[in-house]
Design a protein around this motif. Structure first.
Motif, PDB file in Angstrom:
ATOM      1  N   SER A  20       0.726  -1.776  13.867  1.00 14.76           N
ATOM      2  CA  SER A  20       1.708  -1.812  12.773  1.00 14.76           C
ATOM      3  C   SER A  20       1.891  -3.224  12.238  1.00 14.76           C
ATOM      4  O   SER A  20       1.989  -3.447  11.031  1.00 14.76           O
ATOM      5  N   LYS A  21       1.933  -4.199  13.164  1.00 16.12           N
ATOM      6  CA  LYS A  21       2.096  -5.580  12.723  1.00 16.12           C
ATOM      7  C   LYS A  21       0.853  -6.109  12.017  1.00 16.12           C
ATOM      8  O   LYS A  21       0.943  -6.969  11.138  1.00 16.12           O
ATOM      9  N   ALA A  22      -0.293  -5.596  12.397  1.00 16.13           N
ATOM     10  CA  ALA A  22      -1.543  -6.075  11.804  1.00 16.13           C
ATOM     11  C   ALA A  22      -1.828  -5.432  10.452  1.00 16.13           C
ATOM     12  O   ALA A  22      -2.689  -5.910   9.710  1.00 16.13           O
ATOM     13  N   GLU A  23      -1.118  -4.362  10.122  1.00 17.27           N
ATOM     14  CA  GLU A  23      -1.381  -3.658   8.863  1.00 17.27           C
ATOM     15  C   GLU A  23      -0.872  -4.477   7.680  1.00 17.27           C
ATOM     16  O   GLU A  23       0.313  -4.829   7.616  1.00 17.27           O
ATOM     17  N   ASP A  24      -1.768  -4.753   6.774  1.00 20.01           N
ATOM     18  CA  ASP A  24      -1.417  -5.405   5.520  1.00 20.01           C
ATOM     19  C   ASP A  24      -1.423  -4.332   4.425  1.00 20.01           C
ATOM     20  O   ASP A  24      -2.456  -3.701   4.182  1.00 20.01           O
ATOM     21  N   PRO A  25      -0.284  -4.094   3.763  1.00 22.91           N
ATOM     22  CA  PRO A  25      -0.227  -3.012   2.769  1.00 22.91           C
ATOM     23  C   PRO A  25      -1.308  -3.107   1.704  1.00 22.91           C
ATOM     24  O   PRO A  25      -1.913  -2.087   1.337  1.00 22.91           O
ATOM     25  N   ALA A 124      -9.941  18.193  -8.411  1.00 25.26           N
ATOM     26  CA  ALA A 124      -8.642  17.810  -7.828  1.00 25.26           C
ATOM     27  C   ALA A 124      -8.742  16.465  -7.129  1.00 25.26           C
ATOM     28  O   ALA A 124      -7.830  15.619  -7.239  1.00 25.26           O
ATOM     29  N   LEU A 125      -9.840  16.258  -6.393  1.00 26.89           N
ATOM     30  CA  LEU A 125     -10.001  14.979  -5.693  1.00 26.89           C
ATOM     31  C   LEU A 125     -10.149  13.827  -6.680  1.00 26.89           C
ATOM     32  O   LEU A 125      -9.578  12.743  -6.473  1.00 26.89           O
ATOM     33  N   GLU A 126     -10.885  14.029  -7.750  1.00 27.68           N
ATOM     34  CA  GLU A 126     -11.026  12.986  -8.770  1.00 27.68           C
ATOM     35  C   GLU A 126      -9.666  12.653  -9.391  1.00 27.68           C
ATOM     36  O   GLU A 126      -9.351  11.485  -9.637  1.00 27.68           O
ATOM     37  N   SER A 127      -8.850  13.696  -9.642  1.00 31.77           N
ATOM     38  CA  SER A 127      -7.514  13.464 -10.195  1.00 31.77           C
ATOM     39  C   SER A 127      -6.639  12.697  -9.211  1.00 31.77           C
ATOM     40  O   SER A 127      -5.910  11.768  -9.599  1.00 31.77           O
ATOM     41  N   LYS A 128      -6.713  13.049  -7.926  1.00 32.18           N
ATOM     42  CA  LYS A 128      -5.911  12.350  -6.918  1.00 32.18           C
ATOM     43  C   LYS A 128      -6.348  10.892  -6.774  1.00 32.18           C
ATOM     44  O   LYS A 128      -5.514   9.994  -6.604  1.00 32.18           O
ATOM     45  N   ILE A 129      -7.655  10.667  -6.837  1.00 32.87           N
ATOM     46  CA  ILE A 129      -8.142   9.290  -6.723  1.00 32.87           C
ATOM     47  C   ILE A 129      -7.685   8.457  -7.919  1.00 32.87           C
ATOM     48  O   ILE A 129      -7.273   7.295  -7.771  1.00 32.87           O
ATOM     49  N   SER A 130      -7.746   9.044  -9.115  1.00 33.94           N
ATOM     50  CA  SER A 130      -7.273   8.329 -10.301  1.00 33.94           C
ATOM     51  C   SER A 130      -5.787   8.010 -10.197  1.00 33.94           C
ATOM     52  O   SER A 130      -5.336   6.896 -10.514  1.00 33.94           O
ATOM     53  N   GLU A 131      -5.012   8.983  -9.704  1.00 32.44           N
ATOM     54  CA  GLU A 131      -3.578   8.747  -9.518  1.00 32.44           C
ATOM     55  C   GLU A 131      -3.333   7.701  -8.438  1.00 32.44           C
ATOM     56  O   GLU A 131      -2.434   6.856  -8.561  1.00 32.44           O
ATOM     57  N   ALA A 132      -4.146   7.765  -7.381  1.00 35.72           N
ATOM     58  CA  ALA A 132      -3.987   6.791  -6.296  1.00 35.72           C
ATOM     59  C   ALA A 132      -4.299   5.382  -6.769  1.00 35.72           C
ATOM     60  O   ALA A 132      -3.643   4.414  -6.356  1.00 35.72           O
ATOM     61  N   LYS A 133      -5.307   5.226  -7.636  1.00 37.68           N
ATOM     62  CA  LYS A 133      -5.624   3.908  -8.168  1.00 37.68           C
ATOM     63  C   LYS A 133      -4.461   3.345  -8.977  1.00 37.68           C
ATOM     64  O   LYS A 133      -4.123   2.160  -8.880  1.00 37.68           O
ATOM     65  N   ASP A 137      -2.111  -0.075  -7.837  1.00 32.97           N
ATOM     66  CA  ASP A 137      -1.756  -1.272  -8.610  1.00 32.97           C
ATOM     67  C   ASP A 137      -0.245  -1.489  -8.623  1.00 32.97           C
ATOM     68  O   ASP A 137       0.239  -2.618  -8.481  1.00 32.97           O
ATOM     69  N   MET A 138       0.499  -0.391  -8.796  1.00 35.21           N
ATOM     70  CA  MET A 138       1.961  -0.509  -8.800  1.00 35.21           C
ATOM     71  C   MET A 138       2.483  -0.952  -7.435  1.00 35.21           C
ATOM     72  O   MET A 138       3.351  -1.831  -7.342  1.00 35.21           O
ATOM     73  N   LEU A 139       1.926  -0.364  -6.368  1.00 34.28           N
ATOM     74  CA  LEU A 139       2.387  -0.728  -5.022  1.00 34.28           C
ATOM     75  C   LEU A 139       2.018  -2.166  -4.676  1.00 34.28           C
ATOM     76  O   LEU A 139       2.795  -2.878  -4.029  1.00 34.28           O
ATOM     77  N   LYS A 140       0.838  -2.605  -5.095  1.00 31.54           N
ATOM     78  CA  LYS A 140       0.457  -3.994  -4.845  1.00 31.54           C
ATOM     79  C   LYS A 140       1.393  -4.954  -5.568  1.00 31.54           C
ATOM     80  O   LYS A 140       1.764  -6.003  -5.030  1.00 31.54           O
ATOM     81  N   ALA A 141       1.787  -4.597  -6.796  1.00 33.75           N
ATOM     82  CA  ALA A 141       2.747  -5.440  -7.530  1.00 33.75           C
ATOM     83  C   ALA A 141       4.091  -5.472  -6.809  1.00 33.75           C
ATOM     84  O   ALA A 141       4.737  -6.523  -6.711  1.00 33.75           O
ATOM     85  N   ALA A 145       5.962  -8.701  -5.162  1.00 27.38           N
ATOM     86  CA  ALA A 145       7.345  -9.049  -5.499  1.00 27.38           C
ATOM     87  C   ALA A 145       8.214  -9.127  -4.245  1.00 27.38           C
ATOM     88  O   ALA A 145       9.059 -10.019  -4.110  1.00 27.38           O
ATOM     89  N   ALA A 146       8.004  -8.188  -3.314  1.00 19.48           N
ATOM     90  CA  ALA A 146       8.788  -8.207  -2.074  1.00 19.48           C
ATOM     91  C   ALA A 146       8.488  -9.451  -1.243  1.00 19.48           C
ATOM     92  O   ALA A 146       9.395 -10.079  -0.690  1.00 19.48           O
ATOM     93  N   LYS A 147       7.208  -9.827  -1.166  1.00 18.63           N
ATOM     94  CA  LYS A 147       6.849 -11.036  -0.427  1.00 18.63           C
ATOM     95  C   LYS A 147       7.458 -12.284  -1.071  1.00 18.63           C
ATOM     96  O   LYS A 147       7.979 -13.165  -0.376  1.00 18.63           O
ATOM     97  N   ALA A 148       7.391 -12.350  -2.414  1.00 15.76           N
ATOM     98  CA  ALA A 148       7.965 -13.513  -3.105  1.00 15.76           C
ATOM     99  C   ALA A 148       9.468 -13.585  -2.898  1.00 15.76           C
ATOM    100  O   ALA A 148      10.022 -14.669  -2.669  1.00 15.76           O
ATOM    101  N   ASN A 149      10.141 -12.429  -2.938  1.00 15.13           N
ATOM    102  CA  ASN A 149      11.583 -12.410  -2.724  1.00 15.13           C
ATOM    103  C   ASN A 149      11.930 -12.815  -1.296  1.00 15.13           C
ATOM    104  O   ASN A 149      12.897 -13.550  -1.059  1.00 15.13           O
ATOM    105  N   GLU A 150      11.127 -12.348  -0.347  1.00 12.32           N
ATOM    106  CA  GLU A 150      11.368 -12.720   1.050  1.00 12.32           C
ATOM    107  C   GLU A 150      11.189 -14.223   1.256  1.00 12.32           C
ATOM    108  O   GLU A 150      12.012 -14.875   1.930  1.00 12.32           O
ATOM    109  N   GLN A 151      10.152 -14.800   0.672  1.00 11.48           N
ATOM    110  CA  GLN A 151       9.939 -16.239   0.785  1.00 11.48           C
ATOM    111  C   GLN A 151      11.067 -17.020   0.125  1.00 11.48           C
ATOM    112  O   GLN A 151      11.513 -18.055   0.632  1.00 11.48           O
ATOM    113  N   LEU A 152      11.541 -16.512  -1.027  1.00  8.13           N
ATOM    114  CA  LEU A 152      12.642 -17.180  -1.722  1.00  8.13           C
ATOM    115  C   LEU A 152      13.908 -17.163  -0.883  1.00  8.13           C
ATOM    116  O   LEU A 152      14.604 -18.179  -0.770  1.00  8.13           O
TER     117      LEU A 152
END
Length: 266
Positions: A20-25, A124-133, A137-141, A145-152
């Motif tokens: 769990s500690k080694a997991e990078d989102p 269905a899998l192609e649609s899920k992959i497109s949605e996941a992509k 991007d949203m989750l990475k953003a 933001a969470a990392k920057a706020n934590e550092q601040l």
């Protein structure tokens, strides 16, 4: 047995904590997309293989059906020529091919159903992959933001307890005290000068008012006030008072005489 169970549970708990500690989102999101892409490739290959098998079975079915129809025609021809045995053999061959065609038709129907199911799963899998992509991007953003706020927040927390911040606050307080002392000294010096000039201006105003009153009693225009005339005016106050009194008395007598004339004229 209980000891081994507890030991196994402790080991699993520690391993889960390390994982769990080694997991990078961000890395896990990227790897998840890669895994889904690999699954998509495998599914596409399976669909392509199923379609190829379906096409092959369809060709075999069409061929068996065509050959069965051909032996049907040959049996009719032999019977027309009077060769009943040959016609019977042709019908036996036709029956064998018809049975093969029937079995192939059942297999073809099953394969068609499987191919349709695989195609729907692929879409269905192609649609899920497109949605996941998109979500990736949203989750990475959000992770950034969470990392920057934590550092601040950590930086702000450190500022409250750091020696640099304490020194800065002390210097600020020192500057405020220096400004306060300078303002106090300026106010003391300025008050003395202002009092002196206020005294001069006040005496000048009193002298001007006194001269105006004298002019009103004598009926003459007041003389222009000159700078520094406050002391001269003060020294001649007693003599001017007597002159003003006599002038006022003669003016009153003249007013009474004028009123008498007006009454006699009526």
């Amino acid at each position: 047995m209980g000891l081994f169970d507890r030991l196994s549970r402790v080991i699993r708990a520690n391993l889960n904590d390390v994982v769990s500690k080694a997991e990078d989102p961000e890395k896990i999101l990227e790897q998840s997309i890669v895994d889904m892409q690999e699954d998509l490739v495998q599914l596409r290959q399976a669909v392509a293989q199923a379609i190829a098998t379906q096409k092959r079975t369809e060709q075999q079915y069409n061929q068996a059906q065509s050959e069965a129809n051909g032996w049907q025609s040959r049996a009719q021809l032999a019977l027309q020529k009077g060769d009943e045995n040959l016609a019977r053999e042709a019908l036996l061959r036709k029956k064998s091919l018809a049975d093969t065609a029937t079995a192939l038709k059942q297999t073809l129907d099953q394969q068609t159903t499987q191919v349709d199911t695989l195609k729907r799963n692929l879409i269905a899998l192609e649609s899920k992959i497109s949605e996941a992509k998109t979500k990736k991007d949203m989750l990475k953003a959000r992770v950034a933001a969470a990392k920057a706020n934590e550092q601040l927040q950590q930086a702000v927390g450190k500022l409250g307890t750091s020696s640099a911040m304490g020194a800065f606050e002390r210097m600020e307080e020192k500057v405020l005290m220096m400004e306060a002392r300078a303002q106090s000294a300026q106010e003391l010096t300025g008050t003395t000068l202002e009092q002196k000039f206020a005294a001069l201006e006040g005496s000048s105003d009193v002298d001007d008012e006194l001269m105006a009153m004298k002019a009103a009693l004598t009926g003459s225009s007041p003389p222009a006030a000159l700078p520094g005339s406050a002391q001269n005016t003060s020294s001649s106050t007693s003599s001017s008072t007597s002159t003003s009194a006599s002038s006022s008395s003669s003016a009153v007598d003249r007013d009474l005489e004028e009123l008498r004339k007006q009454i006699d004229g009526l």
